[in-house]
Design an enzyme around this catalytic site. Structure first.
Site, PDB file in Angstrom:
ATOM      1  N   ASN A 182       0.616  -1.169  -0.115  1.00 35.37           N
ATOM      2  CA  ASN A 182      -0.176  -0.041  -0.157  1.00 35.37           C
ATOM      3  C   ASN A 182       0.717   1.311   0.061  1.00 35.37           C
ATOM      4  OD1 ASN A 182      -2.247   1.330   0.431  1.00 35.37           O
ATOM      5  ND2 ASN A 182      -2.918   1.055   2.299  1.00 35.37           N
ATOM      6  N   HIS A 237     -14.111  -4.773  11.653  1.00 37.20           N
ATOM      7  CA  HIS A 237     -13.593  -3.403  11.403  1.00 37.20           C
ATOM      8  C   HIS A 237     -15.274  -2.452  12.518  1.00 37.20           C
ATOM      9  CE1 HIS A 237      -9.941  -3.046  10.542  1.00 37.20           C
ATOM     10  NE2 HIS A 237     -10.246  -4.420  10.761  1.00 37.20           N
ATOM     11  N   ARG A 289     -13.255  -5.949  15.556  1.00 38.88           N
ATOM     12  CA  ARG A 289     -12.092  -4.537  16.418  1.00 38.88           C
ATOM     13  C   ARG A 289     -13.458  -3.253  16.672  1.00 38.88           C
ATOM     14  NH1 ARG A 289      -7.883  -2.174  12.797  1.00 38.88           N
ATOM     15  NH2 ARG A 289      -9.354   0.034  12.496  1.00 38.88           N
ATOM     16  N   TYR A 345      -7.885   7.216  13.456  1.00 39.45           N
ATOM     17  CA  TYR A 345      -6.754   6.094  12.759  1.00 39.45           C
ATOM     18  C   TYR A 345      -8.263   5.005  13.144  1.00 39.45           C
ATOM     19  CZ  TYR A 345      -5.723   1.217  11.573  1.00 39.45           C
ATOM     20  OH  TYR A 345      -6.212   0.115  11.289  1.00 39.45           O
ATOM     21  N   ASP A 375      -6.898  -1.693  18.165  1.00 36.80           N
ATOM     22  CA  ASP A 375      -5.736  -1.727  16.975  1.00 36.80           C
ATOM     23  C   ASP A 375      -5.310  -0.379  17.517  1.00 36.80           C
ATOM     24  OD1 ASP A 375      -3.120  -1.903  15.460  1.00 36.80           O
ATOM     25  OD2 ASP A 375      -4.682  -2.079  13.567  1.00 36.80           O
ATOM     26  N   HIS A 425      -2.151   0.498  16.568  1.00 39.73           N
ATOM     27  CA  HIS A 425      -1.216   1.335  15.533  1.00 39.73           C
ATOM     28  C   HIS A 425      -0.513   2.652  15.431  1.00 39.73           C
ATOM     29  CE1 HIS A 425      -2.294   1.906  10.678  1.00 39.73           C
ATOM     30  NE2 HIS A 425      -2.667   1.296  11.465  1.00 39.73           N
ATOM     31  N   GLU A 479      -3.640  -4.445  19.869  1.00 40.75           N
ATOM     32  CA  GLU A 479      -2.856  -4.916  18.486  1.00 40.75           C
ATOM     33  C   GLU A 479      -1.833  -3.379  18.246  1.00 40.75           C
ATOM     34  OE1 GLU A 479      -4.942  -4.975  14.594  1.00 40.75           O
ATOM     35  OE2 GLU A 479      -3.857  -4.337  13.523  1.00 40.75           O
ATOM     36  N   GLU A 504       1.621  -6.671  11.259  1.00 44.36           N
ATOM     37  CA  GLU A 504       1.068  -6.703  10.485  1.00 44.36           C
ATOM     38  C   GLU A 504       2.705  -5.773   8.834  1.00 44.36           C
ATOM     39  OE1 GLU A 504      -2.419  -4.571  11.037  1.00 44.36           O
ATOM     40  OE2 GLU A 504      -1.163  -2.389  10.177  1.00 44.36           O
ATOM     41  N   ARG A 554       1.015 -10.901  13.528  1.00 35.55           N
ATOM     42  CA  ARG A 554       0.072 -10.188  12.261  1.00 35.55           C
ATOM     43  C   ARG A 554      -0.076 -10.556  10.697  1.00 35.55           C
ATOM     44  NH1 ARG A 554      -4.706  -8.619  12.438  1.00 35.55           N
ATOM     45  NH2 ARG A 554      -3.576  -6.614  11.266  1.00 35.55           N
ATOM     46  N   HIS A 607      -3.030 -10.288   9.083  1.00 33.20           N
ATOM     47  CA  HIS A 607      -4.068  -8.724   8.692  1.00 33.20           C
ATOM     48  C   HIS A 607      -4.991  -9.166   7.176  1.00 33.20           C
ATOM     49  CE1 HIS A 607      -1.879  -5.084   6.367  1.00 33.20           C
ATOM     50  NE2 HIS A 607      -3.508  -5.283   7.394  1.00 33.20           N
ATOM     51  N   ASP A 663      -6.466  -3.571   1.506  1.00 32.34           N
ATOM     52  CA  ASP A 663      -5.703  -3.307   1.459  1.00 32.34           C
ATOM     53  C   ASP A 663      -4.549  -3.968   0.398  1.00 32.34           C
ATOM     54  OD1 ASP A 663      -4.718  -2.043   3.667  1.00 32.34           O
ATOM     55  OD2 ASP A 663      -2.990  -2.414   2.467  1.00 32.34           O
ATOM     56  N   GLU A 709      -8.208 -11.091   9.916  1.00 35.17           N
ATOM     57  CA  GLU A 709      -8.703 -10.225   9.837  1.00 35.17           C
ATOM     58  C   GLU A 709     -10.068 -10.005   8.577  1.00 35.17           C
ATOM     59  OE1 GLU A 709      -6.467  -6.950   9.443  1.00 35.17           O
ATOM     60  OE2 GLU A 709      -7.519  -4.992  10.188  1.00 35.17           O
ATOM     61  N   TRP A 736       1.816   6.920  11.635  1.00 35.33           N
ATOM     62  CA  TRP A 736       0.605   7.043  11.940  1.00 35.33           C
ATOM     63  C   TRP A 736      -0.176   5.725  12.061  1.00 35.33           C
ATOM     64  CZ3 TRP A 736      -2.233   3.654   7.737  1.00 35.33           C
ATOM     65  CH2 TRP A 736      -4.053   4.262   8.595  1.00 35.33           C
TER      66      TRP A 736
HETATM   67  O1  KDG Z   1      -1.619  -1.114   4.860  1.00 29.10           O
HETATM   68  C1  KDG Z   1      -2.227  -0.636   5.893  1.00 29.10           C
HETATM   69  C2  KDG Z   1      -3.099  -0.759   6.434  1.00 29.10           C
HETATM   70  O2  KDG Z   1      -2.903  -2.209   6.198  1.00 29.10           O
HETATM   71  C3  KDG Z   1      -3.443  -0.612   8.303  1.00 29.10           C
HETATM   72  O3  KDG Z   1      -3.408   0.831   8.625  1.00 29.10           O
HETATM   73  C4  KDG Z   1      -4.691  -1.373   8.526  1.00 29.10           C
HETATM   74  O4  KDG Z   1      -3.813  -1.712  10.854  1.00 29.10           O
HETATM   75  C5  KDG Z   1      -4.608  -2.492   9.786  1.00 29.10           C
HETATM   76  C6  KDG Z   1      -5.253  -3.092  10.005  1.00 29.10           C
HETATM   77  O5  KDG Z   1      -4.867  -3.922  11.669  1.00 29.10           O
HETATM   78  O6  KDG Z   1      -5.833  -3.344   9.663  1.00 29.10           O
HETATM   79 MG    MG Z   2      -3.455  -3.145  12.153  1.00 32.65          MG
END
Ligand code: KDG
Ligand code: MG
Length: 408
Positions: A37, A122, A147, A159, A216, A218, A242, A268, A289, A318, A322, A345, A408
């Site tokens: 991605n 999600h 989630r 996020y 998550d 993140h 996560e 991931e 993941r 994961h 994407d 997921e 991010w």
């Molecule tokens: O490309 C990045 C995404 O796949 C990611 O931000 C998604 O964190 C993610 C998740 O847990 O699905």
């Molecule tokens: Mg994630």
């Protein structure tokens, strides 16, 4: 069974996907997802310029040898671009092998270790109450695991809380890649840490103890902040927390582990077993993941899972949008067959993506199955794919309230 053709297909039915299609002299073709991605064309060029010339004429049945040929033969080891490219080749070869033998890939991986694969969806909302309602909708739709991500008071965008789609609709994808230049979001650790425990208190209060709940972070906290969050979430018995911290430093997880029993999932962004070797061997995490497309394909992901099994770590692939349906299919064959499976997921792709990649996998009652079609059970409609040309897209970037760039 020589490979006679190797094609790199880039398309964008709502978001960008890179797909490798290998064809053998017998006319059997196999697919591999090669989507990274926001850096898609780097992998497309790696495949086209460096791997395709090595593939023509190779025996498609030599999956293990080809993996090592591409990994060790590059001299430069690892990294997401290389490992995604290798994953695409490896996945396509497993697909070909399954088709050539007339069996679904999971039969080649040892057969099914379970009847179906539990997935999580999600749920999200602009605030705590909206998110609680969203989780309830997933439970009503049959999900056993959800989630939950909530908007944070005082922050414009958070996020996991969709902007482009209705925030709370079951089955809608969360699509964080933005066409054009990256959007910027703002972050406050203080506001975040104040909100998340309240969210899970409310979800448990409304929905009881049965539903598995995931969250998550993140990669946004320090180890000490993550330890605090894990501790405060303990009464709500999460399935996992996560990516609590960026995982470049595997040792960071020792500090988190020392302070909380909330299960930890990470990986991931991992591309090889060396990214998680210490996390697994020291039992610093509960779920790994990594998935097929970014971690070197089925061949390498199985190595990670087998190491994890020795240390009581389970898998949690994961499965964001994407990752193309080719990756989803491969992940489901892996999930069905690997002993230490934890959860998968699942975010449904949009209709255009599903039409470009017709597939045999199915969802019912909170679980998925890869289907019984030979190989992976997924194809690509190349003519339709060509009607969705590549468009440059980036993931967002994130800044603290004072403007400092943050993860991010
Ligand atoms: O490309 C990045 C995404 O796949 C990611 O931000 C998604 O964190 C993610 C998740 O847990 O699905
Ligand atoms: Mg994630």
């Amino acid at each position: 069974m020589k490979i006679v053709d190797a094609k790199v297909i880039v398309c964008s039915p709502g978001r960008n996907f890179v797909t490798l299609k290998l064809t053998t002299e017998d006319g059997v073709h196999g697919l591999g997802d090669a989507t990274l991605n926001g850096r898609e064309l780097a992998v497309a060029a790696y495949l086209q310029e460096h791997l395709v010339p090595l593939l023509i004429g190779r025996d498609a049945r030599r999956i293990e040898d080809t993996w090592h040929y591409l990994y060790k033969g590059a001299y430069w080891r690892g990294g997401p671009v290389t490992m995604t490219a290798i994953a695409a080749v490896d996945t396509a070869l497993w697909d070909i092998q399954g088709k050539a033998l007339g069996v679904p890939v999971y039969q080649l991986l040892g057969g099914r270790a379970r009847d179906s694969v539990m997935v999580y969806g999600h749920a999200h909302g602009d605030d705590v109450e909206e998110t609680v309602a969203s989780v309830a909708r997933f439970v009503a739709a049959g999900y056993k695991a959800v989630r939950a991500q909530s908007g944070i008071p005082g922050l414009a965008a958070t996020y996991g809380v969709a902007v482009a789609h209705s925030a709370t609709t079951v089955g809608k994808s969360y699509e964080p890649a933005v066409r054009g230049l990256p959007v910027e979001s703002l972050w406050s650790t203080e506001k975040y840490l104040e909100t998340v425990p309240r969210l899970f208190a409310r979800v448990r209060q409304e929905l009881g103890a049965d539903v598995h709940l995931l969250h998550d972070v993140h990669h946004r906290l320090t180890p000490n902040e993550a330890a605090r969050l894990g501790k405060e979430l303990e009464p709500y018995h999460l399935f996992w927390m996560e990516d609590p911290v960026p995982a470049e430093s595997q040792e960071s997880f020792r500090l988190i582990r020392r302070h909380t029993t909330t299960p930890i999932a990470v990986g991931e962004v991992f591309s090889s077993i060396y990214d998680c070797q210490q996390l697994i061997q020291e039992q610093l995490i509960d779920y790994v993941r990594a998935t097929v497309v970014h971690a070197g394909g089925l061949t390498h992901l199985r190595r990670i899972a087998h190491l994890a099994e020795l240390h009581h770590v389970r898998t949690g692939c994961h499965g964001a949008t994407d990752l193309s349906p080719v990756c989803m299919a491969a992940a489901l064959h892996f999930d069905l067959s690997v002993h230490n499976f934890g959860i998968q997921e699942y975010l449904p792709h949009n209709d255009d993506t599903d039409r470009v990649f017709p597939h045999a996998y199915t969802f019912a009652d909170g679980a998925m199955h890869p289907g019984e079609a030979p190989g992976l059970g997924v194809d690509i409609d190349e003519a339709l794919a060509a009607t969705f040309p590549y468009q440059r897209a980036y993931l967002p970037v994130n800044r603290k309230l004072d403007g400092t760039l943050h993860s991010w």
